[in-house]
Design an enzyme around this catalytic site. Structure first.
Site, PDB file in Angstrom:
ATOM      1  N   ARG A  54      38.460  43.679  41.847  1.00  0.00           N
ATOM      2  CA  ARG A  54      37.904  42.861  42.886  1.00  0.00           C
ATOM      3  C   ARG A  54      38.665  41.604  43.293  1.00  0.00           C
ATOM      4  O   ARG A  54      38.945  41.481  44.581  1.00  0.00           O
ATOM      5  CB  ARG A  54      36.487  42.624  42.492  1.00  0.00           C
ATOM      6  CG  ARG A  54      35.532  43.363  43.071  1.00  0.00           C
ATOM      7  CD  ARG A  54      34.316  43.047  42.174  1.00  0.00           C
ATOM      8  NE  ARG A  54      34.734  43.639  40.752  1.00  0.00           N
ATOM      9  CZ  ARG A  54      34.161  44.683  40.405  1.00  0.00           C
ATOM     10  NH1 ARG A  54      33.414  45.549  41.234  1.00  0.00           N
ATOM     11  NH2 ARG A  54      34.403  45.376  39.325  1.00  0.00           N
ATOM     12  N   ARG A 104      45.388  33.916  37.637  1.00  0.00           N
ATOM     13  CA  ARG A 104      43.991  34.184  36.625  1.00  0.00           C
ATOM     14  C   ARG A 104      44.734  34.304  35.229  1.00  0.00           C
ATOM     15  O   ARG A 104      45.727  34.911  35.092  1.00  0.00           O
ATOM     16  CB  ARG A 104      43.468  35.692  37.006  1.00  0.00           C
ATOM     17  CG  ARG A 104      42.659  36.161  35.804  1.00  0.00           C
ATOM     18  CD  ARG A 104      41.782  37.292  36.110  1.00  0.00           C
ATOM     19  NE  ARG A 104      40.705  36.976  36.791  1.00  0.00           N
ATOM     20  CZ  ARG A 104      39.756  38.017  36.975  1.00  0.00           C
ATOM     21  NH1 ARG A 104      39.650  39.103  36.747  1.00  0.00           N
ATOM     22  NH2 ARG A 104      38.796  37.417  37.922  1.00  0.00           N
TER      23      ARG A 104
HETATM   24  C1  NCD Z   1      34.563  38.455  36.507  1.00  0.00           C
HETATM   25  C2  NCD Z   1      35.256  37.821  35.842  1.00  0.00           C
HETATM   26  O1  NCD Z   1      36.624  38.302  35.791  1.00  0.00           O
HETATM   27  O2  NCD Z   1      35.455  36.542  35.397  1.00  0.00           O
HETATM   28  N1  NCD Z   1      34.673  39.430  37.281  1.00  0.00           N
HETATM   29  C3  NCD Z   1      35.190  39.115  38.713  1.00  0.00           C
HETATM   30  O3  NCD Z   1      36.048  38.409  38.586  1.00  0.00           O
HETATM   31  N2  NCD Z   1      34.388  39.797  39.507  1.00  0.00           N
HETATM   32  C4  NCD Z   1      33.276  38.781  35.707  1.00  0.00           C
HETATM   33  C5  NCD Z   1      33.463  39.584  34.534  1.00  0.00           C
HETATM   34  O4  NCD Z   1      34.722  39.889  34.154  1.00  0.00           O
HETATM   35  O5  NCD Z   1      32.518  40.136  33.771  1.00  0.00           O
END
Ligand code: NCD
Length: 313
Positions: A54, A104
């Protein structure tokens, strides 16, 4: 403001500006041509050291709708140690002329290092760092809450939100607690004691170990994914026991107020923290959250690269 690293850095004015700008971006979706020329000639790099569906796609769509050039850099699997690989990658991105880096990383704090180490001049946007923060997720959650629960002024003041589950490992929970408190919402964390961080009493929100006791009083419940990949020991006796005590299933959902809503950041563990029936219920807004994520990320890129005014705080 140049970077977006933590929702704790956002004043109420900053947060409202981002949410209002996202609402304007949403209006674009209704047009036949969904693109704005605002970031033409600017380069946005998606630098992902950890898996994502996502968030990475959402940033890519957002940047493209603003006409930026987008480079997807999946750095997972590098054999170089994390500190070095981050520095080397940053120097490469600098040499390529990146204007924004969406990062990330499995290590909490990596986006801070990138923003403040003098390796790059680019704007840094935190797309999830370890168990620390995920600010654009909290902004899209707030946007979704606002769309359903805010009064005519758009304020979330007094709106009651329970954040339920693996708070310990959740960057989504941390970012939401800061932002929702800035917006005036009343937050209750619900989790087994083993999945709450040390010092949680200083977060300024209510804490409960009993989901059923608090559920009827909430305007929204935000279910968190049980983050198996961050667990190196047993935090609860069994999946069955976890879902019985902290999962949202249909009988439990029936005790919620009729206008209350359910959020989940995805990816969901169906049958663990949320049952399949609840996940597919019309009051569960996961798909809408994804749509709102694009609008919020467009707003963030637009404001940071277009020059968000320094807030007074
Ligand atoms: C979250 C994340 O990666 O922190 N997901 C996301 O970004 N949609 C939550 C998760 O991984 O549970």
């Amino acid at each position: 403001m140049k970077h977006l690293l933590s929702t704790a850095d956002l004043s109420l004015e900053d947060a409202v500006l981002i949410l209002d700008t996202a609402a304007e971006m949403a209006l674009l979706t209704d047009r036949e041509v969904k693109k704005l020329p605002t970031l033409r000639g600017r380069t946005v790099v998606n630098l992902f050291f950890e898996d994502s569906t996502r968030t990475r796609i959402s940033f890519e769509v957002a940047a493209k709708r603003l006409s930026a050039d987008v480079i997807n850099f999946a750095a997972k699997g590098s054999s170089i140690s994390k500190g070095e690989s981050l520095k080397d990658t940053a120097l490469t991105l600098q040499a390529m002329g990146a204007d924004a880096v969406v990062v990330r990383h499995p290590s909490s704090g990596a986006p801070y290092r990138l923003a403040h180490a003098d390796w790059i001049d680019a704007t840094v946007i935190n797309a999830g760092d370890g168990t620390h923060e995920h600010p654009t997720q909290a902004l899209l959650d707030a946007y979704t809450l606002r769309a359903h629960l805010a009064g005519p002024t758009g304020s979330l003041r007094g709106v009651r939100v329970a954040i339920v589950g693996d708070v310990l490992h959740s960057r989504v929970a941390r970012s939401n607690v800061h932002l929702l408190q800035t917006l005036g919402a009343k937050v209750t964390l619900v989790a087994p004691p083993t999945l709450l961080p040390i010092g949680v009493e200083q977060w300024g929100c209510a804490v409960s170990y009993d989901f059923d006791e608090v559920l009827a009083d909430q305007d929204a419940v935000m279910m968190l994914r049980v983050q198996g990949e961050r667990m190196n020991q047993a935090f609860f006796p069994s999946t069955l026991e976890y879902s019985r005590l902290y999962g949202l299933d249909t009988p439990r959902m029936a005790t919620m107020g009729t206008n209350s809503i359910v959020l989940h950041p995805g990816p969901m563990n169906r049958g663990m923290e949320i049952s399949a029936d609840v996940a597919d219920d019309p009051r569960s807004l996961m798909v809408e959250q994804v749509t709102n994520g694009v609008h919020v990320r467009m707003a963030v890129l637009y404001l940071l690269l277009g020059g968000m005014k320094e807030s007074a705080s």
